[in-house]
Design an enzyme around this catalytic site. Structure first.
Site, PDB file in Angstrom:
ATOM      1  N   HIS A  70       0.863  -1.184  -0.124  1.00 36.32           N
ATOM      2  CA  HIS A  70      -0.133   0.034  -0.089  1.00 36.32           C
ATOM      3  C   HIS A  70       0.787   1.165  -0.065  1.00 36.32           C
ATOM      4  O   HIS A  70       0.366   2.370  -0.310  1.00 36.32           O
ATOM      5  CB  HIS A  70      -0.942   0.095   1.178  1.00 36.32           C
ATOM      6  CG  HIS A  70      -2.290   0.714   0.944  1.00 36.32           C
ATOM      7  ND1 HIS A  70      -2.379   1.609  -0.269  1.00 36.32           N
ATOM      8  CD2 HIS A  70      -3.154   0.776   1.770  1.00 36.32           C
ATOM      9  CE1 HIS A  70      -3.693   2.042  -0.141  1.00 36.32           C
ATOM     10  NE2 HIS A  70      -4.234   1.743   0.921  1.00 36.32           N
ATOM     11  N   ASP A 100      -2.170   1.746  -4.937  1.00 37.42           N
ATOM     12  CA  ASP A 100      -3.775   2.436  -4.298  1.00 37.42           C
ATOM     13  C   ASP A 100      -4.681   1.260  -4.435  1.00 37.42           C
ATOM     14  O   ASP A 100      -4.339   0.306  -5.401  1.00 37.42           O
ATOM     15  CB  ASP A 100      -3.942   3.693  -4.617  1.00 37.42           C
ATOM     16  CG  ASP A 100      -4.004   3.865  -6.238  1.00 37.42           C
ATOM     17  OD1 ASP A 100      -4.815   2.893  -6.953  1.00 37.42           O
ATOM     18  OD2 ASP A 100      -3.843   4.877  -6.679  1.00 37.42           O
TER      19      ASP A 100
END
Length: 438
Positions: free
Chosen positions: A429, A433
């Site tokens: 992450h 995204d």
């Protein structure tokens, strides 16, 4: 009188000649002996003992397990002769000799862990050989993984099974033994050894019966258990998973309608019906690998890696897609290289080749290196959705579940049977995204 004088002179000359000839032979013999001694002494002076070392081969390998010696002290070895067999956390390989010489000493026992840089054996070679090779003493090192040989004169078995064989004094290098391998890739399993030992009349050690599991609270003994040493591949998995703990994982799961994929697979199978080619039984996995590569072309950030300083992301041009495989030695992830340039048929061939090598313990270092994306096929075992763990330094990984036929609504609202494939994705992450992963 003249005749007598001539005869005496002739006799004297004959004796003198015989003596001179005898002295000449003695001198010649002594000279030959001296020359022979000097030649032998010069050969000994030219001989030198060199250490044959295990060098650092990269990929995070710090040590290997010594499985077998092919030589003994005093044996003569030639170039490319097998010296020993070792197992790293990546593969099992045989190490060849680089020189002609005599084994003067062996430094490690079978079953021991040998760190990189340690001397395996000492070899007595001649200086002229060294000068020809232009190699200094102490710099002769052997590299694990450069020469992998499939030795058909011995049974295939994991190090754990080989230890059990040694306990029963069973020589797995003797392929004339009446052992029936039942493991993947024709490997010998523990049960195969127990069966053979029972046939041979050997005492079975630590054999469990059903009575061992039917106990009451009154006769349950308190046990402290036992420690099991992790093998090379298990240690590598521990290291990679420890690194993955520090990565913030983001997950995404979905299901895929496989109707069109199954039709494409059936068309490819039909093209190879009647041929001995493995494509006549091809699975959907090569198609899914190619589909993943097409997605990576559209979203290149999923085919990237984060730098160690965490300030830069490298977008990889090649799609080196790793396929997680459960082998008798543990989990490994060999790579299909440059998938973006391969057809589905090419991928199917390479996938079969990697599976065969993985099941037989012949995966090379090159097969395991330079991955950029990973797919795990848990569907062959069972289950639907999972949470795959990233393989550092990759930023994305996918897991494929078991395909099932389930009821779904069509465009007209009617319930129809649909082949459904569950898929699960994880991403770093810090780089990817949620919208990109979806």
């Amino acid at each position: 009188s003249l005749t007598r004088t001539m005869m005496m002179n002739a006799f004297t000359s004959r004796n003198t000649l015989v003596k001179n000839l005898s002295r000449g032979r003695a001198k010649l013999s002594n000279k030959e002996t001296s020359l022979s001694c000097r030649w032998f002494g010069s050969w000994k002076e030219r001989a030198v003992v060199i250490p044959f070392k295990l060098t650092d081969i990269g990929e995070g390998i710090k040590e290997v397990e010594l499985l077998k010696w092919f030589v003994n002290v005093g044996d003569k070895v030639n170039q490319f002769d097998r010296v020993c067999e070792v197992q790293s956390d990546k593969a099992t390989v045989e190490i060849p000799s680089r020189f002609d010489g005599i084994v003067s000493s062996i430094h490690h026992e079978v079953g021991s862990m040998v760190p990189t840089g340690a001397t395996l054996i000492d070899i007595s070679v001649q200086n002229d050989v060294l000068s020809t090779e232009k190699t200094e003493v102490g710099e002769i090192e052997t590299v694990v993984g450069k020469n992998e040989v499939n030795n058909s004169s011995q049974f295939l078995a994991t190090p754990a099974v080989r230890r059990i064989a040694r306990e029963y004094n069973i020589d797995l290098n003797d392929n004339t033994l009446d052992i029936s391998p039942s493991g993947p890739g024709n490997r010998v399993l523990k049960n195969d050894l127990i069966t053979y030992a029972r046939k041979a009349g050997l005492e079975i050690k630590n054999e469990r019966t059903i009575e061992d599991f039917v106990t009451t609270s009154s006769n349950v003994a308190i046990s402290e258990g036992k420690n099991i040493v992790l093998n090379g591949i298990q240690r590598a998995m521990l290291e990679h998973m420890s690194k993955a703990v520090n990565v913030p994982h983001m997950g995404f799961s979905d299901e895929v309608d496989m109707t069109k994929v199954l039709k494409l697979r059936d068309d490819i199978r039909t093209s190879f019906v009647g041929s001995p080619d493995a494509l006549s039984k091809m699975s959907v996995l090569p198609i899914l690998i190619k589909a993943a590569s097409l997605a990576l072309l559209e979203y290149p950030v999923l085919n990237s890696s984060l730098s160690e300083c965490h300030k830069m992301v490298k977008l990889h041009e090649d799609h080196n897609i790793g396929i997680a495989m459960d082998t008798p030695k543990g989990l490994i992830v060999p790579k299909i290289k440059m998938v973006q340039k391969l057809s589905i048929v090419d991928i199917a061939y390479q996938l079969k080749d990697l599976i065969d090598k993985a099941m037989n313990g012949k995966i090379s270092m090159n097969d395991l290196a330079n991955g950029t994306f990973t797919i795990s096929n848990i569907g062959i075992i069972g289950g639907t959705y999972t949470s795959p763990i990233l393989l550092d330094p990759e930023v994305a990984i996918g897991a494929i579940g078991r395909m099932r036929t389930l009821p779904r609504f069509d465009s007209e609202g009617k319930v129809i049977p649909v082949p459904v494939l569950p898929v699960s994705w994880s991403a770093d992450h810090r780089v990817v995204d949620g919208a990109t992963l979806a």
